[in-house]
Design an enzyme around this catalytic site. Sequence first.
Site, PDB file in Angstrom:
ATOM      1  N   PRO A  65       0.816  -1.220   0.000  1.00  0.00           N
ATOM      2  CA  PRO A  65       0.000   0.000   0.000  1.00  0.00           C
ATOM      3  C   PRO A  65       0.850   1.271   0.000  1.00  0.00           C
ATOM      4  O   PRO A  65       0.383   2.350  -0.322  1.00  0.00           O
ATOM      5  CB  PRO A  65      -0.810  -0.107   1.304  1.00  0.00           C
ATOM      6  CG  PRO A  65      -0.760  -1.534   1.678  1.00  0.00           C
ATOM      7  CD  PRO A  65       0.557  -2.047   1.184  1.00  0.00           C
ATOM      8  N   GLU A 120       1.711  -8.104   8.809  1.00  0.00           N
ATOM      9  CA  GLU A 120       1.501  -6.667   8.988  1.00  0.00           C
ATOM     10  C   GLU A 120       2.500  -5.853   8.208  1.00  0.00           C
ATOM     11  O   GLU A 120       2.370  -4.652   8.062  1.00  0.00           O
ATOM     12  CB  GLU A 120       1.621  -6.314  10.474  1.00  0.00           C
ATOM     13  CG  GLU A 120       0.482  -6.773  11.325  1.00  0.00           C
ATOM     14  CD  GLU A 120      -0.860  -6.337  10.775  1.00  0.00           C
ATOM     15  OE1 GLU A 120      -1.625  -7.203  10.341  1.00  0.00           O
ATOM     16  OE2 GLU A 120      -1.112  -5.119  10.740  1.00  0.00           O
ATOM     17  N   ARG A 133      -0.519  -8.818 -21.141  1.00  0.00           N
ATOM     18  CA  ARG A 133      -1.365  -8.424 -22.276  1.00  0.00           C
ATOM     19  C   ARG A 133      -0.610  -7.522 -23.258  1.00  0.00           C
ATOM     20  O   ARG A 133      -0.984  -7.404 -24.417  1.00  0.00           O
ATOM     21  CB  ARG A 133      -2.579  -7.633 -21.772  1.00  0.00           C
ATOM     22  CG  ARG A 133      -3.518  -8.353 -20.857  1.00  0.00           C
ATOM     23  CD  ARG A 133      -4.568  -7.401 -20.315  1.00  0.00           C
ATOM     24  NE  ARG A 133      -5.304  -6.718 -21.372  1.00  0.00           N
ATOM     25  CZ  ARG A 133      -6.307  -7.278 -22.046  1.00  0.00           C
ATOM     26  NH1 ARG A 133      -6.674  -8.523 -21.784  1.00  0.00           N
ATOM     27  NH2 ARG A 133      -6.931  -6.624 -22.985  1.00  0.00           N
ATOM     28  N   ASP A 184      -5.420  -0.675 -27.362  1.00  0.00           N
ATOM     29  CA  ASP A 184      -4.941   0.670 -27.698  1.00  0.00           C
ATOM     30  C   ASP A 184      -5.983   1.722 -27.372  1.00  0.00           C
ATOM     31  O   ASP A 184      -5.656   2.810 -26.935  1.00  0.00           O
ATOM     32  CB  ASP A 184      -4.587   0.724 -29.201  1.00  0.00           C
ATOM     33  CG  ASP A 184      -3.366  -0.136 -29.474  1.00  0.00           C
ATOM     34  OD1 ASP A 184      -3.139  -0.531 -30.626  1.00  0.00           O
ATOM     35  OD2 ASP A 184      -2.666  -0.443 -28.473  1.00  0.00           O
TER      36      ASP A 184
HETATM   37  C1  9WO Z   1      -1.244  -4.093   6.886  1.00  0.00           C
HETATM   38  C2  9WO Z   1      -1.909  -3.078   7.579  1.00  0.00           C
HETATM   39  C3  9WO Z   1      -2.839  -3.093   8.587  1.00  0.00           C
HETATM   40  C4  9WO Z   1      -3.344  -1.861   9.040  1.00  0.00           C
HETATM   41  C5  9WO Z   1      -2.896  -0.680   8.501  1.00  0.00           C
HETATM   42  C6  9WO Z   1      -1.953  -0.682   7.483  1.00  0.00           C
HETATM   43  C7  9WO Z   1      -1.462  -1.873   7.049  1.00  0.00           C
HETATM   44  N1  9WO Z   1      -0.574  -2.128   6.055  1.00  0.00           N
HETATM   45  C8  9WO Z   1      -0.455  -3.447   6.003  1.00  0.00           C
HETATM   46  C9  9WO Z   1       0.423  -4.066   5.045  1.00  0.00           C
HETATM   47  O1  9WO Z   1       0.995  -3.390   4.210  1.00  0.00           O
HETATM   48  N2  9WO Z   1       0.526  -5.398   5.139  1.00  0.00           N
HETATM   49  C10 9WO Z   1       1.166  -6.028   4.140  1.00  0.00           C
HETATM   50  C11 9WO Z   1       0.394  -7.143   3.544  1.00  0.00           C
HETATM   51  C12 9WO Z   1       2.645  -6.333   4.058  1.00  0.00           C
HETATM   52  C13 9WO Z   1       2.964  -6.271   2.584  1.00  0.00           C
HETATM   53  C14 9WO Z   1       2.004  -7.127   1.752  1.00  0.00           C
HETATM   54  N3  9WO Z   1       0.625  -6.935   2.161  1.00  0.00           N
HETATM   55  C15 9WO Z   1      -0.215  -6.152   1.446  1.00  0.00           C
HETATM   56  C16 9WO Z   1       0.035  -5.680   0.193  1.00  0.00           C
HETATM   57  N4  9WO Z   1      -1.401  -5.718   1.886  1.00  0.00           N
HETATM   58  N5  9WO Z   1      -1.957  -4.980   0.895  1.00  0.00           N
HETATM   59  C17 9WO Z   1      -1.096  -4.940  -0.117  1.00  0.00           C
HETATM   60  C18 9WO Z   1      -1.332  -4.196  -1.337  1.00  0.00           C
HETATM   61  C19 9WO Z   1      -0.453  -4.321  -2.407  1.00  0.00           C
HETATM   62  C20 9WO Z   1      -0.689  -3.574  -3.545  1.00  0.00           C
HETATM   63  N6  9WO Z   1      -1.764  -2.733  -3.626  1.00  0.00           N
HETATM   64  C21 9WO Z   1      -2.589  -2.611  -2.567  1.00  0.00           C
HETATM   65  C22 9WO Z   1      -2.409  -3.335  -1.398  1.00  0.00           C
END
Ligand code: 9WO
Length: 245
Positions: free
Chosen positions: A89, A116, A154, A169
Site C-alpha cells: 500500500p 503486517e 497483455r 490501444d
Molecule cells: C497491513 C496493515 C494493517 C493496518 C494498517 C496498514 C497496514 N498495512 C499493512 C500491510 O501493508 N501489510 C502487508 C500485507 C505487508 C505487505 C504485503 N501486504 C499487502 C500488500 N497488503 N496490501 C497490499 C497491497 C499491495 C498492492 N496494492 C494494494 C495493497
Amino acid sequence: MRIAVVSLFPELVGQVGEYGVVGRAVERQLLSLNCENPRDFAEDAHRTVDDRPYGGGPGMVLKYEPTAKAIRQAKDSVPEGSPVICLSPQGKVFDQATARRLSDLQGFVLLAGRYEGIDERLIENEVDEELSLGDFVLSGGEIAAMAVIDAVARLLPGVLGDEESATQDSFMDGLLDHPHYTRPESVAGQRVPAVLLSGDHARIARWRYKQALGRSFLRRPDLVAELKLNQEQRKLLDEFLKEQG
Ligand code: 9WO
C-alpha cells in the site's frame, strides 16, 4: 519476458499462469513465471519466516533472512539487472504507463509480502521500487502481483491477437472504455443503440469514442484533465453531455 514472484503462497500466484491471456502467453513461451517461497530458505526446524514486531503492536513481520535468500534465488531466474518490485500500500499507484514500462523489460521480480509488514531493511537493501494497486490493504501482495502480471502480459508482443490489441490501444488513449453490447438486441426492455446496428463503421467508431470521452469526463475527470481536448473532442463531449441531458 521472465517474471519471478517471491511469495509464501506460490500455489496462489501460480494460478495466474494457468488461465486466459497469461496462460496463453506462458504456453507460447512469450512469458515465464516462477515462484520462490521464503519458507524454503528458513533454516530453523520450524521454517520460521515471520516474527513479532520490535516496538510491540499487533501481528507479525516478514523476516529478513529467508526472504532475502528467496529474492536472491528469484533474481537468478530473471535476466541480470531485473528490478525487484514490492507490492504494498506504500507504493506508487500502478497504472497503464507503468504496465507498459514493465512490459518493455526483459524481466522483473515481484515481492508479495504477508502479515503486517516486511522488515524495512529488506525493502531498503533488496527492493528497487514499490507498487500499489490503490489505497486499500489486502491480506498480502499476491493478488496485486497477479494483477500486475496480467496487465503486463497483455502488452507483450504476440500475446493478444491484432483485433484484441486494437481494443487495448483504445484504452491506451488514457480514456475509459466505451460500453459494449451483444445479442439479444432487446433485453429487459432495453434495445442496443441503433448506431451499433447500422454497419456504418465510421459512425460506430465516432459513437464509441464519444462514449469513452463522455464516460471518462463524468467518472474520471482527472483523466480528461490530463488531455488537451481539440475542437473535435470538445464537440463530441458537448454532444455526449447534451444527449445525457
Ligand atoms: C497491513 C496493515 C494493517 C493496518 C494498517 C496498514 C497496514 N498495512 C499493512 C500491510 O501493508 N501489510 C502487508 C500485507 C505487508 C505487505 C504485503 N501486504 C499487502 C500488500 N497488503 N496490501 C497490499 C497491497 C499491495 C498492492 N496494492 C494494494 C495493497
